[in-house]
Design a protein around this motif. Structure first.
Motif, short mmCIF file in Angstrom:
data_model
loop_
_atom_site.label_atom_id
_atom_site.label_comp_id
_atom_site.label_asym_id
_atom_site.label_seq_id
_atom_site.Cartn_x
_atom_site.Cartn_y
_atom_site.Cartn_z
N LEU A 70 12.88 -2.54 -48.65
CA LEU A 70 13.69 -2.37 -49.86
C LEU A 70 14.24 -3.70 -50.35
O LEU A 70 14.35 -3.93 -51.55
CB LEU A 70 14.83 -1.38 -49.59
N SER A 71 14.56 -4.58 -49.41
CA SER A 71 15.02 -5.92 -49.77
C SER A 71 13.90 -6.71 -50.44
O SER A 71 14.12 -7.38 -51.45
CB SER A 71 15.53 -6.64 -48.52
N GLU A 72 12.69 -6.62 -49.88
CA GLU A 72 11.53 -7.31 -50.47
C GLU A 72 11.24 -6.80 -51.87
O GLU A 72 10.78 -7.55 -52.73
CB GLU A 72 10.30 -7.11 -49.59
N GLN A 73 11.52 -5.52 -52.13
CA GLN A 73 11.32 -4.93 -53.45
C GLN A 73 12.46 -5.30 -54.41
O GLN A 73 12.40 -4.94 -55.59
CB GLN A 73 11.24 -3.40 -53.35
N GLY A 74 13.48 -5.96 -53.89
CA GLY A 74 14.61 -6.35 -54.73
C GLY A 74 15.56 -5.22 -55.05
O GLY A 74 16.32 -5.29 -56.01
N LEU A 75 15.55 -4.15 -54.22
CA LEU A 75 16.38 -2.98 -54.49
C LEU A 75 17.70 -2.99 -53.73
O LEU A 75 18.66 -2.32 -54.14
CB LEU A 75 15.60 -1.71 -54.17
N ILE A 76 17.75 -3.72 -52.63
CA ILE A 76 18.98 -3.84 -51.86
C ILE A 76 19.16 -5.29 -51.42
O ILE A 76 18.22 -6.08 -51.46
CB ILE A 76 19.00 -2.95 -50.60
N GLU A 77 20.37 -5.59 -51.00
CA GLU A 77 20.60 -6.87 -50.32
C GLU A 77 21.55 -6.63 -49.17
O GLU A 77 22.41 -5.74 -49.22
CB GLU A 77 21.10 -7.95 -51.26
N ARG A 78 21.36 -7.41 -48.13
CA ARG A 78 22.23 -7.35 -46.96
C ARG A 78 23.20 -8.51 -47.03
O ARG A 78 22.81 -9.63 -47.35
CB ARG A 78 21.41 -7.47 -45.68
N ARG A 79 24.44 -8.22 -46.68
CA ARG A 79 25.45 -9.27 -46.64
C ARG A 79 26.21 -9.15 -45.33
O ARG A 79 26.44 -8.05 -44.84
CB ARG A 79 26.45 -9.12 -47.79
N GLY A 80 26.60 -10.29 -44.81
CA GLY A 80 27.40 -10.29 -43.60
C GLY A 80 28.77 -9.68 -43.85
O GLY A 80 29.28 -9.70 -44.97
N CYS A 81 29.34 -9.16 -42.80
CA CYS A 81 30.67 -8.57 -42.88
C CYS A 81 31.69 -9.62 -42.45
O CYS A 81 31.53 -10.24 -41.39
CB CYS A 81 30.73 -7.35 -41.96
N GLU A 82 32.72 -9.81 -43.24
CA GLU A 82 33.73 -10.82 -42.92
C GLU A 82 34.50 -10.48 -41.66
O GLU A 82 34.89 -11.36 -40.90
CB GLU A 82 34.69 -11.00 -44.10
N GLN A 83 34.73 -9.18 -41.41
CA GLN A 83 35.50 -8.76 -40.25
C GLN A 83 34.69 -8.80 -38.95
O GLN A 83 35.25 -8.93 -37.88
CB GLN A 83 36.05 -7.33 -40.43
N ASP A 84 33.37 -8.63 -39.06
CA ASP A 84 32.52 -8.58 -37.87
C ASP A 84 31.18 -9.23 -38.22
O ASP A 84 30.36 -8.64 -38.91
CB ASP A 84 32.32 -7.13 -37.42
N ARG A 85 30.98 -10.43 -37.73
CA ARG A 85 29.77 -11.18 -38.10
C ARG A 85 28.49 -10.51 -37.61
O ARG A 85 27.41 -10.81 -38.10
CB ARG A 85 29.85 -12.60 -37.58
N ARG A 86 28.59 -9.60 -36.64
CA ARG A 86 27.39 -8.90 -36.15
C ARG A 86 26.94 -7.81 -37.10
O ARG A 86 25.81 -7.36 -37.05
CB ARG A 86 27.67 -8.27 -34.77
N THR A 87 27.84 -7.37 -37.97
CA THR A 87 27.58 -6.26 -38.87
C THR A 87 27.01 -6.75 -40.20
O THR A 87 27.49 -7.73 -40.75
CB THR A 87 28.88 -5.46 -39.13
N LYS A 88 26.00 -6.05 -40.67
CA LYS A 88 25.45 -6.29 -42.00
C LYS A 88 25.82 -5.12 -42.89
O LYS A 88 25.69 -3.96 -42.51
CB LYS A 88 23.91 -6.41 -41.94
N ARG A 89 26.28 -5.44 -44.08
CA ARG A 89 26.60 -4.41 -45.07
C ARG A 89 25.47 -4.38 -46.10
O ARG A 89 24.93 -5.42 -46.45
CB ARG A 89 27.94 -4.68 -45.72
N ILE A 90 25.18 -3.18 -46.59
CA ILE A 90 24.05 -2.99 -47.49
C ILE A 90 24.58 -2.70 -48.90
O ILE A 90 25.45 -1.86 -49.09
CB ILE A 90 23.16 -1.80 -47.02
#
Length: 147
Positions: A70-90
């Motif tokens: 989905l990211s390659e298709q340009g439909l979503i992006e993942r961003r790091g979470c400020e509170q927990d660097r291990r977590t990715k938010r979509i």
């Protein structure tokens, strides 16, 4: 009658998804992609990857490949979470909006057809009964996990 209810309950979601899959195929979407997009849209932007996986009913590692696509298709992006660097938010991208509107229209039409002949009260009662069955199943799982 009670003996076949489990089979009936398991057949309906497969049939529902099959109808949607066939109707969404012209949009170039696999089942995992449209389900992921649709859940993210309904849940709202910024979902942690693990929470999105839970909502969909898959393991978090299984979701990674779909999110990559989905990211390659340009439909979503993942961003790091400020509170927990291990977590990715979509997050959905603006390019996803027209596609999601098409998905929603297809889902709405299929829902109307699948629920044809049922009154609003019937649908509400069905939702209530399914929720109770789900709660019972979750209780069984929790109890058996402790054993």
């Amino acid at each position: 009658m009670h003996q076949n209810i489990g089979f009936q309950i398991s057949r309906v979601p497969r049939l529902w998804r099959a109808v949607l899959d066939r109707r969404l195929a012209p949009l170039g979407l696999t089942q995992t992609r449209w389900i992921t997009l649709y859940h993210l849209w309904r849940l709202g932007d910024g979902q942690p990857q693990c929470d999105l996986a839970k909502a969909i009913g898959v393991e978090a590692p299984s979701l990674v490949r779909t999110l990559d696509q989905l990211s390659e298709q340009g439909l979503i992006e993942r961003r790091g979470c400020e509170q927990d660097r291990r977590t990715k938010r979509i997050f959905l991208t603006p390019e996803a909006t027209p596609l999601l509107q098409k998905i929603d229209a297809v889902v709405g039409q299929a829902r109307s057809e699948m629920l044809a002949g049922l009154e609003d009260e019937d649908v509400a009662q069905l939702a209530n009964l399914l929720s109770r069955i789900e709660e019972n199943g979750l209780s069984i799982q929790a109890r058996e996990a402790q054993d």
